[in-house]
Design a protein around this motif. Structure first.
Motif, PDB file in Angstrom:
ATOM      1  N   ASP A 237      17.489 -12.864   7.732  1.00 48.57           N
ATOM      2  CA  ASP A 237      18.048 -13.387   8.984  1.00 48.57           C
ATOM      3  C   ASP A 237      17.552 -12.624  10.206  1.00 48.57           C
ATOM      4  O   ASP A 237      18.018 -12.857  11.327  1.00 48.57           O
ATOM      5  N   THR A 238      16.598 -11.704  10.020  1.00 50.43           N
ATOM      6  CA  THR A 238      15.977 -10.990  11.134  1.00 50.43           C
ATOM      7  C   THR A 238      14.505 -11.373  11.190  1.00 50.43           C
ATOM      8  O   THR A 238      13.919 -11.767  10.175  1.00 50.43           O
ATOM      9  N   PRO A 239      13.867 -11.289  12.357  1.00 49.79           N
ATOM     10  CA  PRO A 239      12.447 -11.668  12.449  1.00 49.79           C
ATOM     11  C   PRO A 239      11.561 -10.898  11.476  1.00 49.79           C
ATOM     12  O   PRO A 239      10.709 -11.481  10.808  1.00 49.79           O
ATOM     13  N   VAL A 240      11.736  -9.571  11.395  1.00 49.29           N
ATOM     14  CA  VAL A 240      10.884  -8.807  10.484  1.00 49.29           C
ATOM     15  C   VAL A 240      11.236  -9.116   9.039  1.00 49.29           C
ATOM     16  O   VAL A 240      10.353  -9.240   8.177  1.00 49.29           O
ATOM     17  N   GLY A 241      12.522  -9.291   8.743  1.00 55.23           N
ATOM     18  CA  GLY A 241      12.926  -9.632   7.383  1.00 55.23           C
ATOM     19  C   GLY A 241      12.405 -10.992   6.958  1.00 55.23           C
ATOM     20  O   GLY A 241      12.006 -11.191   5.799  1.00 55.23           O
ATOM     21  N   HIS A 242      12.394 -11.944   7.882  1.00 54.85           N
ATOM     22  CA  HIS A 242      11.857 -13.274   7.587  1.00 54.85           C
ATOM     23  C   HIS A 242      10.374 -13.174   7.255  1.00 54.85           C
ATOM     24  O   HIS A 242       9.897 -13.809   6.302  1.00 54.85           O
ATOM     25  N   LEU A 243       9.635 -12.388   8.027  1.00 58.88           N
ATOM     26  CA  LEU A 243       8.202 -12.230   7.762  1.00 58.88           C
ATOM     27  C   LEU A 243       7.979 -11.537   6.422  1.00 58.88           C
ATOM     28  O   LEU A 243       7.094 -11.930   5.651  1.00 58.88           O
ATOM     29  N   VAL A 244       8.762 -10.506   6.125  1.00 59.16           N
ATOM     30  CA  VAL A 244       8.627  -9.792   4.853  1.00 59.16           C
ATOM     31  C   VAL A 244       8.858 -10.741   3.680  1.00 59.16           C
ATOM     32  O   VAL A 244       8.077 -10.764   2.711  1.00 59.16           O
ATOM     33  N   THR A 245       9.904 -11.546   3.742  1.00 58.96           N
ATOM     34  CA  THR A 245      10.189 -12.463   2.638  1.00 58.96           C
ATOM     35  C   THR A 245       9.152 -13.588   2.558  1.00 58.96           C
ATOM     36  O   THR A 245       8.799 -14.031   1.462  1.00 58.96           O
ATOM     37  N   THR A 246       8.645 -14.022   3.700  1.00 61.83           N
ATOM     38  CA  THR A 246       7.592 -15.041   3.698  1.00 61.83           C
ATOM     39  C   THR A 246       6.328 -14.511   3.026  1.00 61.83           C
ATOM     40  O   THR A 246       5.706 -15.190   2.196  1.00 61.83           O
ATOM     41  N   LEU A 247       5.939 -13.304   3.376  1.00 59.93           N
ATOM     42  CA  LEU A 247       4.762 -12.699   2.759  1.00 59.93           C
ATOM     43  C   LEU A 247       4.974 -12.466   1.264  1.00 59.93           C
ATOM     44  O   LEU A 247       4.050 -12.626   0.464  1.00 59.93           O
ATOM     45  N   ALA A 248       6.196 -12.101   0.894  1.00 64.89           N
ATOM     46  CA  ALA A 248       6.489 -11.889  -0.525  1.00 64.89           C
ATOM     47  C   ALA A 248       6.294 -13.178  -1.313  1.00 64.89           C
ATOM     48  O   ALA A 248       5.695 -13.170  -2.401  1.00 64.89           O
ATOM     49  N   ARG A 249       6.759 -14.292  -0.777  1.00 64.34           N
ATOM     50  CA  ARG A 249       6.554 -15.581  -1.460  1.00 64.34           C
ATOM     51  C   ARG A 249       5.070 -15.915  -1.528  1.00 64.34           C
ATOM     52  O   ARG A 249       4.570 -16.374  -2.562  1.00 64.34           O
ATOM     53  N   ARG A 250       4.357 -15.668  -0.436  1.00 63.58           N
ATOM     54  CA  ARG A 250       2.934 -15.975  -0.387  1.00 63.58           C
ATOM     55  C   ARG A 250       2.146 -15.147  -1.396  1.00 63.58           C
ATOM     56  O   ARG A 250       1.182 -15.617  -1.994  1.00 63.58           O
ATOM     57  N   LYS A 251       2.569 -13.908  -1.625  1.00 63.69           N
ATOM     58  CA  LYS A 251       1.850 -12.997  -2.521  1.00 63.69           C
ATOM     59  C   LYS A 251       2.419 -13.005  -3.945  1.00 63.69           C
ATOM     60  O   LYS A 251       1.933 -12.263  -4.798  1.00 63.69           O
ATOM     61  N   THR A 254       7.764  -9.285  -4.427  1.00 65.71           N
ATOM     62  CA  THR A 254       9.102  -9.090  -3.875  1.00 65.71           C
ATOM     63  C   THR A 254       9.027  -8.538  -2.456  1.00 65.71           C
ATOM     64  O   THR A 254       8.019  -7.911  -2.075  1.00 65.71           O
ATOM     65  N   PRO A 255      10.082  -8.718  -1.659  1.00 68.80           N
ATOM     66  CA  PRO A 255      10.104  -8.097  -0.330  1.00 68.80           C
ATOM     67  C   PRO A 255       9.947  -6.581  -0.399  1.00 68.80           C
ATOM     68  O   PRO A 255       9.295  -5.981   0.463  1.00 68.80           O
ATOM     69  N   GLU A 256      10.539  -5.961  -1.419  1.00 67.18           N
ATOM     70  CA  GLU A 256      10.412  -4.509  -1.562  1.00 67.18           C
ATOM     71  C   GLU A 256       8.953  -4.100  -1.725  1.00 67.18           C
ATOM     72  O   GLU A 256       8.495  -3.128  -1.118  1.00 67.18           O
ATOM     73  N   ALA A 257       8.209  -4.843  -2.545  1.00 65.17           N
ATOM     74  CA  ALA A 257       6.800  -4.512  -2.747  1.00 65.17           C
ATOM     75  C   ALA A 257       6.005  -4.656  -1.452  1.00 65.17           C
ATOM     76  O   ALA A 257       5.110  -3.850  -1.168  1.00 65.17           O
ATOM     77  N   VAL A 258       6.317  -5.672  -0.652  1.00 66.59           N
ATOM     78  CA  VAL A 258       5.612  -5.856   0.619  1.00 66.59           C
ATOM     79  C   VAL A 258       5.821  -4.644   1.524  1.00 66.59           C
ATOM     80  O   VAL A 258       4.873  -4.134   2.140  1.00 66.59           O
ATOM     81  N   LEU A 259       7.060  -4.158   1.614  1.00 68.39           N
ATOM     82  CA  LEU A 259       7.335  -2.991   2.449  1.00 68.39           C
ATOM     83  C   LEU A 259       6.600  -1.756   1.946  1.00 68.39           C
ATOM     84  O   LEU A 259       6.083  -0.952   2.735  1.00 68.39           O
ATOM     85  N   LEU A 260       6.548  -1.593   0.636  1.00 69.13           N
ATOM     86  CA  LEU A 260       5.852  -0.443   0.061  1.00 69.13           C
ATOM     87  C   LEU A 260       4.345  -0.579   0.225  1.00 69.13           C
ATOM     88  O   LEU A 260       3.643   0.407   0.497  1.00 69.13           O
ATOM     89  N   TRP A 261       3.826  -1.798   0.083  1.00 68.93           N
ATOM     90  CA  TRP A 261       2.396  -2.042   0.315  1.00 68.93           C
ATOM     91  C   TRP A 261       2.015  -1.696   1.747  1.00 68.93           C
ATOM     92  O   TRP A 261       0.913  -1.221   1.988  1.00 68.93           O
ATOM     93  N   TRP A 262       2.921  -1.974   2.690  1.00 70.45           N
ATOM     94  CA  TRP A 262       2.609  -1.676   4.089  1.00 70.45           C
ATOM     95  C   TRP A 262       2.322  -0.187   4.260  1.00 70.45           C
ATOM     96  O   TRP A 262       1.396   0.199   4.969  1.00 70.45           O
ATOM     97  N   LEU A 263       3.088   0.650   3.585  1.00 75.30           N
ATOM     98  CA  LEU A 263       2.831   2.085   3.623  1.00 75.30           C
ATOM     99  C   LEU A 263       1.566   2.445   2.846  1.00 75.30           C
ATOM    100  O   LEU A 263       0.718   3.201   3.322  1.00 75.30           O
ATOM    101  N   GLN A 264       1.437   1.906   1.657  1.00 73.05           N
ATOM    102  CA  GLN A 264       0.308   2.265   0.794  1.00 73.05           C
ATOM    103  C   GLN A 264      -1.032   1.785   1.347  1.00 73.05           C
ATOM    104  O   GLN A 264      -2.072   2.362   1.033  1.00 73.05           O
ATOM    105  N   ARG A 265      -1.000   0.756   2.165  1.00 69.00           N
ATOM    106  CA  ARG A 265      -2.226   0.189   2.736  1.00 69.00           C
ATOM    107  C   ARG A 265      -2.862   1.128   3.760  1.00 69.00           C
ATOM    108  O   ARG A 265      -4.053   1.056   4.034  1.00 69.00           O
ATOM    109  N   ALA A 286       8.165  -2.695  -8.690  1.00 66.77           N
ATOM    110  CA  ALA A 286       7.134  -2.484  -9.713  1.00 66.77           C
ATOM    111  C   ALA A 286       5.732  -2.840  -9.231  1.00 66.77           C
ATOM    112  O   ALA A 286       4.756  -2.187  -9.612  1.00 66.77           O
ATOM    113  N   ASP A 287       5.591  -3.878  -8.400  1.00 68.58           N
ATOM    114  CA  ASP A 287       4.256  -4.285  -7.965  1.00 68.58           C
ATOM    115  C   ASP A 287       3.591  -3.233  -7.078  1.00 68.58           C
ATOM    116  O   ASP A 287       2.367  -3.266  -6.890  1.00 68.58           O
ATOM    117  N   ALA A 288       4.363  -2.306  -6.537  1.00 68.97           N
ATOM    118  CA  ALA A 288       3.765  -1.217  -5.764  1.00 68.97           C
ATOM    119  C   ALA A 288       3.095  -0.190  -6.674  1.00 68.97           C
ATOM    120  O   ALA A 288       2.326   0.647  -6.201  1.00 68.97           O
TER     121      ALA A 288
END
Length: 313
Positions: A237-251, A254-265, A286-288
């Motif tokens: 329900d937040t702009p950044v959360g919406h983007l995180v969940t959208t990217l998670a579906r695209r990839k 999970t949203p958690e993995a997207v956030l961890l990938w952002w750091l690992q990238r 786990a995907d991180a």
């Protein structure tokens, strides 16, 4: 070359601060041990084998319940890397909380951590916070002694700047291999500092300049505590959360993995530390471990700008 016994080889670490019951001096319970065992099993199932402690977590109970699990699980100690921290003293009576990196104190805290964890060696010891009164030569003497006795394999720091690390390393023969800092898509001062140079906002950024560069140049692995920002960035329900969940579906992750990938990238080399005790959320990370960060250059910036709420300078 880093090996699995080298903390720098680990893509993700599990933070054990949530284990051990309440933040008080009451004894831990059988339920606390079971709770720890469940979290440890979930972390192992997600491919996480590095576990981060500190002597102060739950007044020592986090280490103690982990030690209970090690004692009742044959072969587990050989499968994991144990990292703990010392240097913070919690308030006691009229004595305020303070920092203590005197050499004798470091030796005593390590002895206590080894006893609670029920192991004869720590894989990694971090100095938890800078102590303004500490003598780097005294610290170096303690760390060198621990290494020579085979009680600690690797050393690092937490919440320290590049110059502070360099000052300590000048007195040490063994290398410092970790700097653990608060880093996440929510806590972004470490990355903001690199683009705010020559802008008015630079003066308001509190991150110590040159720390990332110092670590990269000296083989020091950055660890990110608070990496998931306690779930605040996965709310759709937040702009950044919406983007995180959208990217998670695209990839297909999970949203958690997207956030961890952002750091690992980030090319600095960052090992996120995840501290949730919920097994399903640990599993969502786990995907991180199992996949390389699958964020494009543009997607990484999309996340950064969404979290900032304003365009880049």
């Amino acid at each position: 070359m880093a090996t699995q016994t080298d903390i720098r080889a680990h893509k993700l670490a599990y933070g054990c601060m949530g284990l051990g019951g309440d933040w008080d001096t009451r004894p831990y319970t059988p339920q606390d041990i079971q709770h720890a065992e469940t979290a440890i099993e979930a972390a192992l199932a997600a491919g996480i084998t590095a576990f981060d402690h500190a002597d102060i977590y739950r007044y020592g109970k986090s280490e103690a319940v982990f030690g209970e699990v090690l004692a009742r699980t044959p072969g587990l100690r050989e499968r994991v890397v144990l990292q703990t921290k010392c240097g913070i003293r919690l308030p006691e009576g009229d004595r305020p909380g303070h920092y203590d990196l005197r050499g004798a104190s470091i030796l005593r805290r390590v002895e206590e951590s080894l006893a609670r964890l029920r192991t004869d060696v720590l894989d990694v010891l971090l100095l938890h916070r800078p102590d303004p009164l500490a003598d780097p030569r005294d610290i170096a003497g303690a760390l060198s002694s621990l290494h020579a006795q085979g009680l600690v394999r690797q050393f690092g720091v937490s919440n320290m700047s590049g110059p502070q690390i360099a000052s300590l390393q000048a007195h040490l023969d063994v290398p410092l291999v970790v700097d653990q800092l608060e880093m996440s898509l929510e806590r972004r001062d470490w990355v903001e500092a690199g683009v705010l140079v020559n802008t008015p906002a630079a003066a308001r950024n509190g991150f110590a300049p040159g720390t990332l560069e110092h670590c990269a140049a000296n083989g020091i692995r950055l660890q990110a505590w608070g990496a998931l920002a306690q779930g605040r960035l996965t709310r759709p329900d937040t702009p950044v959360g919406h983007l995180v969940t959208t990217l998670a579906r695209r990839k297909d992750t999970t949203p958690e993995a997207v956030l961890l990938w952002w750091l690992q990238r980030h090319p600095a080399g960052i090992t996120p530390v995840v501290g949730t005790t919920r097994p399903e959320r640990i599993g969502a990370c786990a995907d991180a471990v199992r996949r390389e960060p699958e964020l494009t250059h543009e997607e990484w910036y999309e996340l950064w700008v969404a979290a900032r709420g304003t365009p880049l300078p």
